[in-house]
Design an enzyme around this catalytic site. Structure first.
Site, PDB file in Angstrom:
ATOM      1  N   GLY A 169      11.982  29.089  20.591  1.00 14.78           N
ATOM      2  CA  GLY A 169      11.594  29.307  19.041  1.00 14.78           C
ATOM      3  C   GLY A 169      10.135  28.915  19.043  1.00 14.78           C
ATOM      4  O   GLY A 169       9.336  28.975  19.450  1.00 14.78           O
ATOM      5  N   GLY A 170      10.475  28.281  17.586  1.00 12.18           N
ATOM      6  CA  GLY A 170       8.817  27.784  17.218  1.00 12.18           C
ATOM      7  C   GLY A 170       8.308  26.792  18.080  1.00 12.18           C
ATOM      8  O   GLY A 170       7.020  26.846  18.150  1.00 12.18           O
ATOM      9  N   GLY A 404     -18.364  48.655  37.941  1.00 14.42           N
ATOM     10  CA  GLY A 404     -18.416  47.888  36.822  1.00 14.42           C
ATOM     11  C   GLY A 404     -18.154  46.431  36.797  1.00 14.42           C
ATOM     12  O   GLY A 404     -18.704  45.866  35.772  1.00 14.42           O
ATOM     13  N   ALA A 405     -17.765  45.923  37.691  1.00 22.54           N
ATOM     14  CA  ALA A 405     -17.448  44.539  37.888  1.00 22.54           C
ATOM     15  C   ALA A 405     -18.767  43.779  38.063  1.00 22.54           C
ATOM     16  O   ALA A 405     -18.677  42.411  37.631  1.00 22.54           O
ATOM     17  CB  ALA A 405     -16.525  44.307  39.321  1.00 22.54           C
TER      18      ALA A 405
HETATM   19  C1  HXC Z   1      19.712  21.428  15.346  1.00 16.44           C
HETATM   20  C2  HXC Z   1      19.711  21.327  17.841  1.00 16.44           C
HETATM   21  C3  HXC Z   1      18.921  22.243  18.016  1.00 16.44           C
HETATM   22  C4  HXC Z   1      18.611  22.928  16.853  1.00 16.44           C
HETATM   23  C5  HXC Z   1      19.487  21.708  20.057  1.00 16.44           C
HETATM   24  N1  HXC Z   1      19.988  20.718  19.132  1.00 16.44           N
HETATM   25  N2  HXC Z   1      18.503  22.219  19.340  1.00 16.44           N
HETATM   26  N3  HXC Z   1      20.150  20.760  16.622  1.00 16.44           N
HETATM   27  N4  HXC Z   1      18.870  22.516  15.651  1.00 16.44           N
HETATM   28  N5  HXC Z   1      17.533  24.103  17.039  1.00 16.44           N
HETATM   29  C6  HXC Z   1      20.542  19.394  19.281  1.00 16.44           C
HETATM   30  C7  HXC Z   1      22.142  19.745  19.832  1.00 16.44           C
HETATM   31  O1  HXC Z   1      23.180  19.925  18.812  1.00 16.44           O
HETATM   32  C8  HXC Z   1      22.273  18.557  20.451  1.00 16.44           C
HETATM   33  O2  HXC Z   1      22.947  17.567  19.698  1.00 16.44           O
HETATM   34  C9  HXC Z   1      21.213  18.150  21.126  1.00 16.44           C
HETATM   35  O3  HXC Z   1      20.109  18.735  20.460  1.00 16.44           O
HETATM   36  C10 HXC Z   1      20.751  18.361  22.695  1.00 16.44           C
HETATM   37  O4  HXC Z   1      21.018  19.809  22.734  1.00 16.44           O
HETATM   38  P1  HXC Z   1      21.840  20.631  24.146  1.00 16.44           P
HETATM   39  O5  HXC Z   1      22.063  21.823  23.825  1.00 16.44           O
HETATM   40  O6  HXC Z   1      23.024  19.464  24.400  1.00 16.44           O
HETATM   41  O7  HXC Z   1      20.762  20.371  25.156  1.00 16.44           O
HETATM   42  P2  HXC Z   1      20.432  21.304  26.332  1.00 16.44           P
HETATM   43  O8  HXC Z   1      21.714  21.520  27.020  1.00 16.44           O
HETATM   44  O9  HXC Z   1      19.344  20.663  27.069  1.00 16.44           O
HETATM   45  O10 HXC Z   1      19.951  22.703  25.697  1.00 16.44           O
HETATM   46  C11 HXC Z   1      18.638  22.275  24.941  1.00 16.44           C
HETATM   47  C12 HXC Z   1      18.148  23.661  24.201  1.00 16.44           C
HETATM   48  C13 HXC Z   1      19.505  24.270  23.379  1.00 16.44           C
HETATM   49  C14 HXC Z   1      18.205  24.926  25.335  1.00 16.44           C
HETATM   50  C15 HXC Z   1      16.950  23.530  23.351  1.00 16.44           C
HETATM   51  O11 HXC Z   1      20.031  23.106  22.688  1.00 16.44           O
HETATM   52  C16 HXC Z   1      19.388  25.308  22.718  1.00 16.44           C
HETATM   53  O12 HXC Z   1      19.411  26.573  23.068  1.00 16.44           O
HETATM   54  N6  HXC Z   1      19.160  25.260  21.486  1.00 16.44           N
HETATM   55  C17 HXC Z   1      18.866  26.045  20.342  1.00 16.44           C
HETATM   56  C18 HXC Z   1      17.709  26.865  20.500  1.00 16.44           C
HETATM   57  C19 HXC Z   1      17.263  27.948  19.442  1.00 16.44           C
HETATM   58  O13 HXC Z   1      17.606  29.076  19.268  1.00 16.44           O
HETATM   59  N7  HXC Z   1      16.489  27.366  18.497  1.00 16.44           N
HETATM   60  C20 HXC Z   1      16.453  28.197  17.146  1.00 16.44           C
HETATM   61  C21 HXC Z   1      15.023  29.096  17.590  1.00 16.44           C
HETATM   62  S1  HXC Z   1      14.285  29.849  16.117  1.00 16.44           S
HETATM   63  P3  HXC Z   1      23.654  16.224  19.933  1.00 16.44           P
HETATM   64  O14 HXC Z   1      23.935  15.680  18.943  1.00 16.44           O
HETATM   65  O15 HXC Z   1      24.761  16.747  20.881  1.00 16.44           O
HETATM   66  O16 HXC Z   1      22.906  15.318  21.051  1.00 16.44           O
HETATM   67  C22 HXC Z   1      13.294  29.168  15.724  1.00 16.44           C
HETATM   68  C23 HXC Z   1      12.392  29.921  14.533  1.00 16.44           C
HETATM   69  C24 HXC Z   1      10.913  29.720  14.586  1.00 16.44           C
HETATM   70  O17 HXC Z   1      12.630  28.240  16.082  1.00 16.44           O
HETATM   71  C25 HXC Z   1      10.001  30.777  14.479  1.00 16.44           C
HETATM   72  C26 HXC Z   1       9.555  31.343  15.561  1.00 16.44           C
HETATM   73  C27 HXC Z   1       8.453  32.650  15.342  1.00 16.44           C
END
Ligand code: HXC
Length: 508
Positions: A169-170, A404-405
């Site tokens: 994401g961000g 052109g290059a």
């Molecule tokens: C809150 C989060 C989090 C999130 C991870 N955690 N991502 N908490 N918000 N976005 C927390 C988990 O709950 C977990 O907590 C700890 O971080 C580790 O995560 P895991 O999933 O256990 O780790 P891993 O298996 O290594 O996977 C990492 C990851 C996955 C690939 C980043 O966590 C994931 O897919 N997260 C969500 C990604 C996502 O979709 N984010 C939103 C994007 S939208 P605990 O307590 O168990 O340690 C966005 C909008 C911005 O960003 C705008 C863009 C233009």
């Protein structure tokens, strides 16, 4: 009083522990350092000044009020790299996966604003899962503020993003708006949405590595500018990179002492070009023989390898190098190579880094694949980038400069300040065989052979261009470093301006 001091130490110790010992162990077991260990390696010893270590999130949804961690998942502040000020933020994956909350965003925004005021570079160490899901739009708003500051800082101060864990994401969009992105192999990933979301939405089953590992972004997508074996190697290389970069667009390139003599000749360059014009040679040999101490920081080395870009120093001062690579696809310009070089040329120009271009290019790559992929627009990016440069441009044609290059690769016509050619240069609309087949279509083999010889003798040399002044001088290969150093010294105070306008309309 002692109690108060002890209490401060306790609160600091609590903040330094981030998400706790268990998560720190898990971080280490994955082969990753913690946010603070990374800062220690990146900055000069003892130079880090931390800010906002007691900041906590303010969310009360989903039971979040029970889990507040001081620092809120990001360590921010400033320090020095080889004595030069840098600002930084380092995402702490042990705290809510380094995800961005409203307050976490405010910490990053604060250092972004401070870096802009101080006109010093900013480095982001990313290991984070994007917007904090529990905070919803407050987190999205936070990202918007960070993104906008990335854009405001673009071209004012260098912004470097280092991807050191799974980033989504961000945490990939902010890096995408900075100047350079580097990754750590096997432990870092970049994707807009992770493998789970991909499966839900498209039913595609893909691993994190296949979706957005360093191997993908340094070879296929070109999103990342380089990757390193582990956190330690990566951070030490970032220190090396920072030594090449100016602090801001007005500071000019940094200068470091060198013992390398600019007057020394290198006879080995006289035999670099093979006798057979279709035989490749490694252009990096020329670059490393021209730069001080052979120290060349190559960028995007594994992507569009038919063009080489990176930083070196000549007479102690940073220079950007762009060079066609005859070892890959004969050094042809295709869409990827054009985009890669265009972005680099624009970075150098924005930060007042002179550019040296080595040319050995047989033209643009023909074919439907390239044309359907928008070669016209991508090639135009490089042409546009060179044409709007106001920094010193020194060009050396080593062998082919066709079609052109020839124009695109920092020719005199698009703004080259000093254009040199080696005696082996061939400057023409195209190679002899292709040219003769078009203009003497239907000739006998004997006639074709005679015409080819005539074309080669007349056009495949630097002298037709030199007679017109398109080439300022034909130089000896062995004196290339000296000629470039003298040219750059002469051009040191070059001034050039683009016409007044709101902004240009680069063919993006
Ligand atoms: C809150 C989060 C989090 C999130 C991870 N955690 N991502 N908490 N918000 N976005 C927390 C988990 O709950 C977990 O907590 C700890 O971080 C580790 O995560 P895991 O999933 O256990 O780790 P891993 O298996 O290594 O996977 C990492 C990851 C996955 C690939 C980043 O966590 C994931 O897919 N997260 C969500 C990604 C996502 O979709 N984010 C939103 C994007 S939208 P605990 O307590 O168990 O340690 C966005 C909008 C911005 O960003 C705008 C863009 C233009």
């Amino acid at each position: 009083m002692k109690d108060i001091l002890d209490r401060l130490e306790e609160r600091r110790a609590e903040a330094r522990l981030g998400g706790g010992d268990k998560r720190i162990d898990a971080q280490h077991k994955r082969g990753k350092l913690t946010a603070r260990e990374r800062i220690e390696l990146l900055l000069d010893k003892g130079s880090f000044e931390e800010l906002d270590m007691f900041v906590e999130h303010r969310s009360n949804d989903f039971g979040m009020e029970k889990t507040k961690v001081p620092g809120d998942g990001v360590v921010t502040g400033w320090g020095t790299i080889n004595g030069r000020i840098v600002y930084l933020f380092s995402k702490d994956f042990t705290v809510f996966g380094g995800s961005l909350s409203e307050t976490h965003a405010q910490k990053i925004i604060k250092v972004q604003d401070m870096a802009m005021k101080a006109r010093a570079p900013i480095i982001g160490l990313f290991d984070a899962g994007g917007a904090r899901i529990q905070e919803g739009v407050a987190a999205l708003g936070g990202y918007g503020e960070v993104f906008r500051r990335n854009v405001m800082a673009s071209g004012v101060i260098p912004q470097i993003s280092v991807i050191m864990g799974p980033c989504a994401g961000g945490d990939v969009y902010s890096p995408a708006m900075t100047d350079f992105i580097f990754m750590v192999r096997d432990t870092s990933y970049m994707f807009v949405t992770g493998p789970d979301v991909v499966k839900t939405v498209t039913n595609e089953v893909v691993t994190a590595e296949e979706l957005g590992g360093a191997s993908v972004h340094t070879t296929k997508s070109g999103v990342a500018d380089g990757s390193f074996e582990n956190d330690v190697d990566c951070l030490l290389q970032m220190r090396r990179l920072m030594d090449f970069l100016p602090s801001n667009f007005e500071a000019g390139p940094p200068s470091w002492p060198t013992l390398d003599d600019i007057d020394a000749v290198d006879e080995s360059l006289d035999t670099l070009i093979p006798d057979n014009p279709n035989k490749p040679y490694d252009i990096k040999e020329l670059i490393t023989k021209v730069v001080d101490e052979g120290d060349f920081f190559e960028l995007s080395a594994a992507y569009a390898k038919n063009i080489v870009i990176g930083f070196g120093r000549v007479a102690g001062s940073t220079v950007g190098f762009v060079a066609n690579q005859p070892m890959v696809l004969a050094g042809v310009l295709d869409s990827d190579a054009s985009r890669k070089a265009a972005r680099f040329v624009r970075f150098c120009d924005a930060f007042n880094i002179p550019i040296v271009t080595f040319v050995d290019v047989p033209g643009f790559l023909p074919g439907t694949d390239q044309e359907y992929g928008g070669l016209i627009k991508h090639g135009a990016k490089l042409l546009f980038a060179y044409s709007q440069c106001t920094v010193p441009l020194v060009t050396v044609i080593t062998r082919k400069a066709f079609g052109g290059a020839y124009d695109v690769m920092a020719s005199k016509h698009v703004g080259g300040d000093l254009n040199y050619a080696w005696p082996t240069a061939q400057i023409a609309v195209m190679g002899a065989k292709g040219a003769v087949e078009i203009i003497f279509r239907g000739g006998t083999p004997e006639q074709i052979a005679a015409q080819t010889k005539q074309y080669e003798d007349r056009f495949l040399s630097p002298f037709v261009a030199a007679e017109r002044g398109y080439i300022d001088d034909v130089i000896m290969p062995h004196s290339t470093r000296r000629r470039i150093a003298r040219a750059l010294a002469m051009l040191k105070n070059k001034t050039a301006e683009m016409p007044r306008r709101k902004h240009d309309n680069l063919p993006v």
